[in-house]
Design an enzyme around this catalytic site. Sequence first.
Site, PDB file in Angstrom:
ATOM      1  N   GLU A  20       1.035   4.286  14.408  1.00  0.00           N
ATOM      2  CA  GLU A  20      -0.292   3.703  14.210  1.00  0.00           C
ATOM      3  C   GLU A  20      -1.299   4.262  15.215  1.00  0.00           C
ATOM      4  O   GLU A  20      -2.459   4.517  14.863  1.00  0.00           O
ATOM      5  CB  GLU A  20      -0.220   2.179  14.318  1.00  0.00           C
ATOM      6  CG  GLU A  20       0.667   1.513  13.270  1.00  0.00           C
ATOM      7  CD  GLU A  20       0.259   1.843  11.846  1.00  0.00           C
ATOM      8  OE1 GLU A  20      -0.936   2.105  11.614  1.00  0.00           O
ATOM      9  OE2 GLU A  20       1.142   1.856  10.972  1.00  0.00           O
ATOM     10  N   PRO A  61     -13.889  -5.657 -11.655  1.00  0.00           N
ATOM     11  CA  PRO A  61     -13.550  -7.088 -11.663  1.00  0.00           C
ATOM     12  C   PRO A  61     -14.041  -7.787 -10.398  1.00  0.00           C
ATOM     13  O   PRO A  61     -14.016  -7.223  -9.302  1.00  0.00           O
ATOM     14  CB  PRO A  61     -12.009  -7.088 -11.742  1.00  0.00           C
ATOM     15  CG  PRO A  61     -11.645  -5.743 -12.275  1.00  0.00           C
ATOM     16  CD  PRO A  61     -12.697  -4.799 -11.790  1.00  0.00           C
ATOM     17  N   GLY A  62     -14.472  -9.032 -10.583  1.00  0.00           N
ATOM     18  CA  GLY A  62     -14.821  -9.869  -9.446  1.00  0.00           C
ATOM     19  C   GLY A  62     -16.220  -9.699  -8.911  1.00  0.00           C
ATOM     20  O   GLY A  62     -16.550 -10.280  -7.870  1.00  0.00           O
ATOM     21  N   THR A  63     -17.078  -8.939  -9.581  1.00  0.00           N
ATOM     22  CA  THR A  63     -18.427  -8.708  -9.060  1.00  0.00           C
ATOM     23  C   THR A  63     -19.437  -9.749  -9.534  1.00  0.00           C
ATOM     24  O   THR A  63     -20.605  -9.672  -9.152  1.00  0.00           O
ATOM     25  CB  THR A  63     -18.917  -7.306  -9.460  1.00  0.00           C
ATOM     26  OG1 THR A  63     -18.744  -7.122 -10.868  1.00  0.00           O
ATOM     27  CG2 THR A  63     -18.133  -6.243  -8.721  1.00  0.00           C
ATOM     28  N   GLY A  64     -19.029 -10.698 -10.356  1.00  0.00           N
ATOM     29  CA  GLY A  64     -19.919 -11.796 -10.733  1.00  0.00           C
ATOM     30  C   GLY A  64     -20.629 -11.614 -12.053  1.00  0.00           C
ATOM     31  O   GLY A  64     -21.749 -12.108 -12.229  1.00  0.00           O
ATOM     32  N   LYS A  65     -20.008 -10.936 -13.010  1.00  0.00           N
ATOM     33  CA  LYS A  65     -20.672 -10.725 -14.311  1.00  0.00           C
ATOM     34  C   LYS A  65     -20.836 -12.049 -15.057  1.00  0.00           C
ATOM     35  O   LYS A  65     -21.902 -12.340 -15.607  1.00  0.00           O
ATOM     36  CB  LYS A  65     -19.846  -9.729 -15.135  1.00  0.00           C
ATOM     37  CG  LYS A  65     -19.739  -8.349 -14.494  1.00  0.00           C
ATOM     38  CD  LYS A  65     -18.989  -7.370 -15.368  1.00  0.00           C
ATOM     39  CE  LYS A  65     -17.513  -7.686 -15.439  1.00  0.00           C
ATOM     40  NZ  LYS A  65     -16.835  -7.513 -14.132  1.00  0.00           N
ATOM     41  N   THR A  66     -19.784 -12.856 -15.093  1.00  0.00           N
ATOM     42  CA  THR A  66     -19.878 -14.155 -15.770  1.00  0.00           C
ATOM     43  C   THR A  66     -20.872 -15.067 -15.074  1.00  0.00           C
ATOM     44  O   THR A  66     -21.676 -15.760 -15.720  1.00  0.00           O
ATOM     45  CB  THR A  66     -18.492 -14.816 -15.820  1.00  0.00           C
ATOM     46  OG1 THR A  66     -17.564 -13.937 -16.457  1.00  0.00           O
ATOM     47  CG2 THR A  66     -18.544 -16.129 -16.589  1.00  0.00           C
ATOM     48  N   GLY A  96     -19.049  -3.513 -14.872  1.00  0.00           N
ATOM     49  CA  GLY A  96     -18.746  -3.449 -13.447  1.00  0.00           C
ATOM     50  C   GLY A  96     -17.295  -3.767 -13.186  1.00  0.00           C
ATOM     51  O   GLY A  96     -16.575  -4.249 -14.067  1.00  0.00           O
ATOM     52  N   ASP A 103       0.913   7.339   3.343  1.00  0.00           N
ATOM     53  CA  ASP A 103      -0.043   8.306   3.891  1.00  0.00           C
ATOM     54  C   ASP A 103       0.022   9.624   3.127  1.00  0.00           C
ATOM     55  O   ASP A 103      -1.015  10.230   2.818  1.00  0.00           O
ATOM     56  CB  ASP A 103       0.255   8.552   5.371  1.00  0.00           C
ATOM     57  CG  ASP A 103       0.174   7.276   6.194  1.00  0.00           C
ATOM     58  OD1 ASP A 103      -0.600   6.386   5.806  1.00  0.00           O
ATOM     59  OD2 ASP A 103       0.885   7.170   7.210  1.00  0.00           O
TER      60      ASP A 103
END
Length: 655
Positions: free
Chosen positions: A459, A237-242, A235, A535
């Site tokens: 904008e 990075p940062g998705t909570g694998k550890t 997955g 853009d």
Amino acid sequence: MPSPSENAPDSHSKKPGGEPPPETPKPSRRRFPLLLILGAMMAVAIAQVLIGYSPQDAIRYDELKRFVREGRVEWIQLTNDGITGAYRSGQIPAPRVGRDGKATPRPATFATGRVDDESLVSLLEEHGVAFRRIPDSALGDQWPWLVYIGLSIVLMVFLWGGVLRRMRGQAGGVLSFGKSKGKVFRESEVSVDFDDVEGVPEAKEELEEIIGFLDNPDKYRRLGAKIPKGVLLVGPPGTGKTLLARAVAGEAKVPFISISGSEFVEMFVGVGAARVRDLFDQAAKSAPCIVFIDELDALGRTRGASLGPGGNEEREQTLNQLLVEMDGFEPNRAVIIMAATNRPEILDPALLRPGRFDRQVLVDRPDRAGRLGILKVHVRGVRLSERVDLVVIAARTPGFAGADLANLVNEAALLAARRALDEVGQDEFSDAIDRVVAGLEKKNRLIGDEEKRRVACHEVGHALVGFLSGGNDTIHKVSIVPRGMAALGYTMQLPTEERYLMTESGIRAKLLGLLGGRAAEQVIFGEVSTGAQNDLQRATEIARSMVVDFGMSEAVGPISVGRDRRPLFLGPSDGGGVGFGREVGERLADTIDSEIRRIVDDALAKATALLRANRASLERIAQLLLDAEVLEGEPLAAALAEAGEAHRARMAAAE
């Protein structure tokens, strides 16, 4: 997020099957008393040396004979190194006068060098001076120095021995290269379970089987079932694998051995393979347990992929040893090897075959419901205001991973503390989202009125075109407050619902919105600026994907000629998809380039025409933005709704 604690419940103190936990190593004996004793003895020796020392007047040998004749000398001592003595009371010579004119009193004793002079003894006897010779063997006055030197040697030997023992005891030290660097967390130290993991329900269901095997392996052994040896968590990075791997160990109440893939490889050949063997020996002694290898791609890259001469030899030996150990591991040993990576496409195929990491679990970015669950976990220790709506926050954070949401909660708490508030409110979360998405607000960046008006029109052009073109995203906020390193303003669009597919009409509407800023500058000011650089980059990449990946061009046809890319959840591949990875002729390549140009030109022309027809609404909303600097919520929705009504009335009149 709960942290490992030593005061865990006693129910975690045994492994499944009733086996007692491994004995905790006894702490080493404290050596502080011995150090204090050695230090005290050395201090006594130094004190003795200092007490026995007294200043002496350095004189010449001729001065010594003159002082003897004048009756100033009371006694002297003769040694092989020199002559020392003392003046008679009241007969100390006059003070010495230095170059600066200051007088320095002479001490009561003196010293001079030894001269081979036979007449000295008769001179001393003639004037009644007591004298004696000190033999070389008389070392009575030297013992403090000997004690000091001896204690110094003992202390140095003791300290160096302690350093060597520590180096031997540390994994990876100079004397223990082959020791595994895996950190062992006993079952009582793993306080994370599935209640602390949200947003990945499918991954949790996949791992329930692993937990059941570790908790009750006899159930599977009776049926002859073999649990997968290796589980690969894949997955972004940062998705909570550890965290998910630790939760499996916490649910099964077994030890957890954690190590990073980069900790195996060293500059010395053979060290990595030795560490792999030691890791598996350590796991076998702790069974049942979980071995977790983080960042497996640092160790398991495809062999032979690098062209560097000899650069991969050590890493390949380490990988080969890992493959051998996983093959030779007993299938029912109750040791599960888990690993995590965000680059599965570069792993060696031998790692992924059945019998090794044969079960791959996707840990993807959470959907809206998953983000809500993750937010509830991270706000447990945060004092929230009653007005905080986590559902709204979850809806405003599409694409955020678990680590991003944890950072968001922390940023909101920091903002509340900076503002001296008693609790974290909805405004703090809104500002934290802006800070995470767009960067830090630049309050001291001064922008001229004309430039600020151009930014406001740019904008509002994004927002107005995105709204009038019928896109699926909701215009949530428009701001001209500078943020980050280069953003002078930004428009935040959020999807109304979770989407996993995009239609061709939706993609073209997104292109119109991206080019709305450049079109607004052309309509209002008659020329464009550099503000649309990002853009244009994004629009060009979308148009390229439409042509070479999605088959959305009639001239090219329904074929895919784009570069082989990484899975979508892993982000862009190296090179960003520029160029073609398959055989493409020059004629087709020219057609692709012209189609990309045509799609972008058509989108820009439509956005410009749309804004020319609604210039009054563009200028009116831009003025509102200049006055408020930030438009969101009801004021923004009302302004866009009014522009939409005017546009529909104009279209009806034209028909």
